[in-house]
Every structure is written in C-alpha cells, then in structure tokens.
Design an enzyme around this catalytic site. Structure first.
Site, PDB file in Angstrom:
ATOM      1  CB  ALA A 141      -9.125   1.308   6.022  1.00 49.37           C
ATOM      2  CE1 TYR A 142      -2.336  -2.089   1.761  1.00 52.08           C
ATOM      3  CE2 TYR A 142      -1.650   0.266   1.037  1.00 52.08           C
ATOM      4  CZ  TYR A 142      -1.664  -1.122   1.268  1.00 52.08           C
ATOM      5  OH  TYR A 142      -0.254  -1.506   0.834  1.00 52.08           O
ATOM      6  CB  ALA A 143      -2.456   4.794   5.177  1.00 51.86           C
ATOM      7  CB  SER A 201      -3.720  -1.854   7.970  1.00 49.73           C
ATOM      8  OG  SER A 201      -3.348  -1.830   6.680  1.00 49.73           O
TER       9      SER A 201
END
Length: 251
Positions: free
Chosen positions: A159-161, A163
């Site tokens: 999810a972070y990557a 974004s």
C-alpha cells in the site's frame, strides 16, 4: 531566452518544505537554510518541533518561519504558500516531504489505512504540487518524495509503495507540463533510512537485515537524503523529470 536560464542565488531563494518537522524534513530544512535559502517549515502535528527548528535556523543566522497546514486540504495549502510569499516575497523551491508509512500484507490490509496514506501521500502531494505549479518562480524546483520500495518490493509495503508509485507518475508528467517555465520537477526515492517513521515497530534483527541490504552496509541517515534534495533544489538545473534513488545501492 539563453541556452541556460539564470537562477536566483541560494541566498535569495525561498523554500517551502512540507512535513518539515519530521526526521528527513528537519534535515532538509536545515540543509537548505545552510545553503542560504529562506525556509518555510510546514507541519501538521508537531508544533513544538517545528518552532524549535525555526529557532535553531534563525539562531544560526538563517531565515525560517513555521506554518501549520494539512497538505490534503487545498485551502490550507493555499494559505501556506501565501504565508511564504508574504514573509519572503515568493517561492522558488517546494519539497513534498510530508508522508506516512503504514505496513500490512495486502490480504490483511485495513482499507482505512489505505485511505489515510492516500490522503497524505497521494492527495497531499497533488494538492501541494498543484499550488507549486501555479506559484513557483522561474528558475525554481519542485522535489517530490517517492520510495525505493517501489522497486525493492518487500512484503507488507504494497500500500505504501503503491501510494509512492503515484507520486512517480505525477512527477514525470508535471515536469513536462511545466515546459517553458524553467522549473524542474524531480522525485527522491530514499531506501531504508534511520528515521522514527521507518524504525517504528521494527526489532533490531529486522533493522540489521535492512541495513545489510546496501553494499555500504548501513542504513541511510536524514542528512544523506537532504544532500540529494539540496542538489535538486539548486545546482541540478539539467536534471528534470527524474526519480533519484538515494539508497546506498540497494536493488
């Protein structure tokens, strides 16, 4: 028009740094101030840290103010830029450091977590970049923040990557949209860096594994990232539309 546009000297440049009260953000503010820029330290939830940083910079002969703003709120961001223009006369450099990192396997991801990262990492970067595209003066620079995790692809970082992958796309396209303005747009993609954001929730074994990934066999430190930002914010006039991986050689 000449082959190379004249760029305002660092002592006359004004930098807005979102997330300026955080670990990497603080290092960037200090480095840009040391280079001669007036610095606008944006913060959301750390007023004491932001004020202390401003006092440190001004105590060393620099110029700095603090402005609270939610990067996901377009009215707050407009007010942030207006405060910069009121205090220092304009904006030359914008650094989109504000961001959050929340980790989870995809199958277990709470969608509320995804929404939080979307608001700050994606919407926030878009809102600030939109205002920057309207206000940054000729010869200026916009520096977004991506992550090496887009390329390294470790489990729990999806999810972070994702974004930050959106930030990559925004960066490359905005650089082209600003054709003729003499404004560069680039992104910095740190690797594992020793900040509270990155170290939170990791035990020493995990930290050791991450440090060993780089051929230089250490974690990055905020000053390593600030050095790259300072390069893009000032002398790097022929680097444009790029994502620079600042990760010690991690692949």
């Amino acid at each position: 028009m000449t082959d190379q546009q004249e760029v305002r000297p660092a002592r006359d440049r004004v930098a807005v740094v979102t997330g300026g009260s955080g670990g990497i953000g603080q290092a960037i503010c200090q480095r840009l101030a040391d280079d001669g820029c007036a610095v606008v330290i944006n913060y959301a939830g750390r007023p004491a840290e932001a004020e202390l940083l401003a006092e440190t910079i001004t105590g060393r002969g620099g110029r700095a103010i603090c402005v609270r703003a939610d990067v996901g709120d377009e009215n707050d961001v407009a007010a942030l830029f207006e405060a910069a223009e009121s205090a220092f006369g304009g904006v030359d450099v914008v650094v989109n450091t504000a961001g959050i990192m929340l980790l989870s396997p995809v199958a277990e991801l709470d969608l509320a977590v995804l929404d939080r990262m979307h608001r700050i990492n994606i919407r926030g970067t878009f809102v600030v970049s939109r205002e920057a595209a309207r206000r940054v003066r000729s010869g200026g620079a916009i520096v977004n923040f991506s992550t090496s995790m887009v390329k390294i692809a470790l489990p729990t970082y999806a999810a972070y990557a994702a974004s930050k992958g959106a930030v990559d796309a925004l960066t490359l396209i905005l650089a082209k949209e600003l054709r003729g303005r003499d404004i560069t747009v680039n992104a910095v993609a740190p690797g594992p860096t020793a900040t509270p954001l990155f170290l939170d929730g990791k035990d020493q074994e995990a930290i050791g594994r991450l440090a060993a990934m780089a051929p230089l066999e250490r974690l990055g430190v905020p000053a390593d990232i600030a050095e790259v930002v300072a390069f893009l914010a000032g002398p790097a006039r022929w680097v444009n539309g790029q994502v620079l991986y600042a990760n010690g050689g991690v692949v």
